[in-house]
Write a protein that holds these residues in place. Structure first.
Motif, PDB file in Angstrom:
ATOM      1  N   GLN A  96      71.100 -39.479 -29.177  1.00  0.00           N
ATOM      2  CA  GLN A  96      72.439 -38.598 -28.543  1.00  0.00           C
ATOM      3  C   GLN A  96      73.344 -38.917 -28.906  1.00  0.00           C
ATOM      4  OE1 GLN A  96      72.703 -40.875 -24.465  1.00  0.00           O
ATOM      5  NE2 GLN A  96      71.110 -39.476 -23.684  1.00  0.00           N
ATOM      6  N   GLN A  97      74.971 -37.880 -28.777  1.00  0.00           N
ATOM      7  CA  GLN A  97      75.642 -37.946 -30.067  1.00  0.00           C
ATOM      8  C   GLN A  97      77.399 -38.946 -28.787  1.00  0.00           C
ATOM      9  OE1 GLN A  97      75.695 -37.261 -33.446  1.00  0.00           O
ATOM     10  NE2 GLN A  97      73.456 -36.872 -32.711  1.00  0.00           N
ATOM     11  N   ALA A  98      77.830 -39.756 -29.275  1.00  0.00           N
ATOM     12  CA  ALA A  98      78.594 -40.478 -28.794  1.00  0.00           C
ATOM     13  C   ALA A  98      79.647 -39.951 -29.609  1.00  0.00           C
ATOM     14  CB  ALA A  98      78.804 -41.448 -29.664  1.00  0.00           C
ATOM     15  N   TYR A  99      81.324 -38.593 -28.983  1.00  0.00           N
ATOM     16  CA  TYR A  99      81.987 -38.312 -29.198  1.00  0.00           C
ATOM     17  C   TYR A  99      83.448 -38.988 -29.560  1.00  0.00           C
ATOM     18  CZ  TYR A  99      79.500 -34.111 -28.106  1.00  0.00           C
ATOM     19  OH  TYR A  99      78.566 -33.462 -27.523  1.00  0.00           O
ATOM     20  N   LEU A 100      83.201 -39.710 -30.578  1.00  0.00           N
ATOM     21  CA  LEU A 100      84.522 -40.478 -30.861  1.00  0.00           C
ATOM     22  C   LEU A 100      85.973 -40.123 -31.250  1.00  0.00           C
ATOM     23  CD1 LEU A 100      81.146 -42.387 -33.102  1.00  0.00           C
ATOM     24  CD2 LEU A 100      83.026 -43.445 -30.627  1.00  0.00           C
ATOM     25  N   ASN A 129      79.831 -29.378 -34.518  1.00  0.00           N
ATOM     26  CA  ASN A 129      80.704 -28.332 -35.249  1.00  0.00           C
ATOM     27  C   ASN A 129      81.570 -27.716 -33.967  1.00  0.00           C
ATOM     28  OD1 ASN A 129      79.224 -27.396 -37.096  1.00  0.00           O
ATOM     29  ND2 ASN A 129      77.336 -26.038 -36.356  1.00  0.00           N
ATOM     30  N   THR A 130      81.368 -28.655 -32.448  1.00  0.00           N
ATOM     31  CA  THR A 130      81.598 -28.034 -31.402  1.00  0.00           C
ATOM     32  C   THR A 130      82.612 -29.181 -31.580  1.00  0.00           C
ATOM     33  OG1 THR A 130      80.012 -29.460 -29.993  1.00  0.00           O
ATOM     34  CG2 THR A 130      79.907 -26.580 -30.766  1.00  0.00           C
ATOM     35  N   PHE A 131      82.371 -30.425 -31.602  1.00  0.00           N
ATOM     36  CA  PHE A 131      83.489 -31.421 -31.658  1.00  0.00           C
ATOM     37  C   PHE A 131      84.982 -31.612 -32.840  1.00  0.00           C
ATOM     38  CE2 PHE A 131      84.580 -36.404 -31.702  1.00  0.00           C
ATOM     39  CZ  PHE A 131      85.936 -35.684 -30.004  1.00  0.00           C
ATOM     40  N   ALA A 132      83.693 -32.870 -33.789  1.00  0.00           N
ATOM     41  CA  ALA A 132      84.232 -33.167 -34.686  1.00  0.00           C
ATOM     42  C   ALA A 132      85.080 -32.267 -35.605  1.00  0.00           C
ATOM     43  CB  ALA A 132      83.519 -34.510 -35.848  1.00  0.00           C
ATOM     44  N   ASP A 133      84.823 -31.116 -35.921  1.00  0.00           N
ATOM     45  CA  ASP A 133      84.839 -30.076 -37.608  1.00  0.00           C
ATOM     46  C   ASP A 133      86.570 -29.025 -36.213  1.00  0.00           C
ATOM     47  OD1 ASP A 133      84.041 -31.514 -38.888  1.00  0.00           O
ATOM     48  OD2 ASP A 133      82.248 -29.984 -39.178  1.00  0.00           O
ATOM     49  N   THR A 134      86.698 -29.056 -34.947  1.00  0.00           N
ATOM     50  CA  THR A 134      87.016 -28.927 -34.326  1.00  0.00           C
ATOM     51  C   THR A 134      88.874 -28.834 -34.263  1.00  0.00           C
ATOM     52  OG1 THR A 134      86.871 -29.644 -32.400  1.00  0.00           O
ATOM     53  CG2 THR A 134      85.611 -27.852 -32.782  1.00  0.00           C
TER      54      THR A 134
END
Length: 103
Positions: free
Chosen positions: A70-74, A96-101
């Motif tokens: 799974q991916q942790a969003y940090l 693409n949808t979180f870290a680079d926005t």
């Protein structure tokens, strides 16, 4: 020759900085898990411009089974990692949808 040594030193310093980010991000994710000792970490990505990152994690759930990757969003705030969530998406999708926005 000295020029090559300086380049090598610069690269090693940037790798250490990345390693420090990853280890502190892993600690933050462990703190959010039901079974922190079971955590197995994979890919780590940090976007310095947005202050956000993604970390692959596989850990045991409340039933005692592994969840699968799974991916942790940090988010890095004041030199401290905050876990915004953990989701069953690909590492690329998290990037693409979180870290680079920027929002």
């Amino acid at each position: 020759m000295l020029h090559c040594a300086l380049i090598a030193l610069g690269l090693s310093v940037s790798l250490v900085a990345c390693g420090n980010h990853q280890s502190s991000a892993e600690a933050a994710v462990r703190d959010s898990l039901k079974d922190p000792e079971s955590a197995r970490f994979g890919e780590f990505y940090f976007n310095e411009k947005t202050g956000k990152g993604c970390l692959s994690v596989n850990a045991k759930n409340s039933m005692g089974g592994y969840t699968g990757d799974q991916q942790a969003y940090l988010r890095l705030k004041d030199s401290t990692w905050e876990v915004e969530g953990i989701s069953e998406v690909s590492h690329e999708s998290c990037r693409n949808t979180f870290a680079d926005t920027t929002f």
